[in-house]
Scaffold this motif. Structure first.
Motif, PDB file in Angstrom:
ATOM      1  N   ALA A  57      -6.448   0.931  -1.948  1.00  0.00           N
ATOM      2  CA  ALA A  57      -6.608  -0.201  -0.972  1.00  0.00           C
ATOM      3  C   ALA A  57      -7.638  -1.016  -1.249  1.00  0.00           C
TER       4      ALA A  57
ATOM      5  N   LEU B 209       0.849  -1.180  -0.024  1.00  0.00           N
ATOM      6  CA  LEU B 209       0.050  -0.061   0.002  1.00  0.00           C
ATOM      7  C   LEU B 209       0.928   1.353   0.026  1.00  0.00           C
TER       8      LEU B 209
ATOM      9  N   THR C 245      -6.148  -4.724  -1.300  1.00  0.00           N
ATOM     10  CA  THR C 245      -6.481  -5.431   0.025  1.00  0.00           C
ATOM     11  C   THR C 245      -7.558  -6.500  -0.307  1.00  0.00           C
TER      12      THR C 245
ATOM     13  N   ASP D 260       0.292   3.977  -2.859  1.00  0.00           N
ATOM     14  CA  ASP D 260       0.143   5.424  -2.687  1.00  0.00           C
ATOM     15  C   ASP D 260       1.283   6.359  -2.972  1.00  0.00           C
TER      16      ASP D 260
END
Length: 286
Positions: free
Chosen positions: A224, A152, A228, A156
């Motif tokens: 996300a 992540l 995930t 990002d």
């Protein structure tokens, strides 16, 4: 005394009096616009204090506040808030580590095709996020980075790095090369001069780029959601949707989570607003 030499009264007081109502009108318009923009924030806080139920039934004023939504949000979303904080801080640091030397090189070194490189950096911000998310999912699967904090952070950072390069390059273009040349004469290498001289002087642009990179990662939902698939690693932007069901939605908990997730960003922006203003407008070094 003749009429031609008689003193004339100044119209200045009348003009000042005419300007006063205009200033009040402008102030009133500004207050109305600010109230309109802040009303969603007020309603978020107001709905978070309402009893559990439909937010459409919430009164205009929280006459009977209930903090049950905050209790549920803190119990359910505490770990998710911590995950978001770790990911956002990691993405901001990674963005600065990569963007700072790139921006300095593009701003100060005579590199052939600099304009093309800057244009490509700008174009990279125009790529739809879903395209990047799907590509990262394909690359992450064999690497085992799905459902991981490093995955992540890296995802990002792809949003913060191009923006950081552009905003820091705009500032570093005004950086006088004579300072670096003087350090080079004293025996500093390129890396030491960059770390010891350029970075401290460029504090405003560094803070500005870091804060925006943090905010990009803190508010991320698409990366996300794509990267995930379980509940072990879940940022607060995904945890928010655990209260939204098909037939029932706990709006007080939703709004309480939204308020809690807004506090770090608001505090950060207030604490660093002077650095953001200076870094966004560039600067000069005496």
């Amino acid at each position: 005394m003749t009429a031609s030499t008689a003193p004339r009264t100044s119209p200045a007081p009348a003009r000042r009096g005419a300007r006063a109502p205009r200033g009040l009108v402008h102030t009133g318009i500004g207050i109305v616009l600010v109230a309109i923009m802040l009303f969603p924030v007020y309603w978020m806080v107001n709905a978070s204090l309402a009893p559990q139920g439909n937010s459409l039934n919430t009164g205009l004023l929280p006459l009977h506040p209930d903090v049950g939504g905050y209790a549920r949000a803190f119990a359910d979303q505490g770990q998710n808030l911590l995950t978001s904080l770790v990911v956002a801080v990691g993405a901001a640091i990674l963005s600065l580590v990569i963007a700072a030397p790139c921006a300095y090189a593009l701003a100060q070194f005579r590199i052939r095709g600099t304009a093309v490189l800057v244009f490509l950096v700008l174009i990279s911000q125009m790529i739809p996020g879903i395209v990047i998310a799907n590509a990262l999912y394909t690359a992450y699967t064999p690497l085992g980075l799905i459902n991981s904090i490093p995955g992540l952070i890296l995802a990002d950072a792809t949003q913060g790095i191009p923006f950081s390069i552009l905003i820091m390059r705009a500032y570093l273009e005004t950086f006088p090369t004579s300072i670096v040349e003087a350090a080079r004469v004293d025996g500093c290498g390129h890396l030491r001069a960059f770390v010891s001289i350029v970075l401290p002087v460029s504090r405003n642009s560094l803070i500005t780029a870091g804060i925006f990179s943090f905010l990009f990662a803190w508010s991320d939902f698409l990366m996300a959601l794509t990267l995930t698939t379980g509940e072990t690693i879940r940022p607060v932007t995904l945890g928010l949707y655990t209260y939204i069901g098909t037939n029932d939605t706990d709006w007080s908990a939703v709004m309480a989570t939204a308020v809690m997730s807004s506090v770090p960003a608001v505090v950060l922006m207030i604490a660093a607003q002077k650095y953001i203003a200076a870094g966004a407008t560039g600067g000069a070094v005496k």
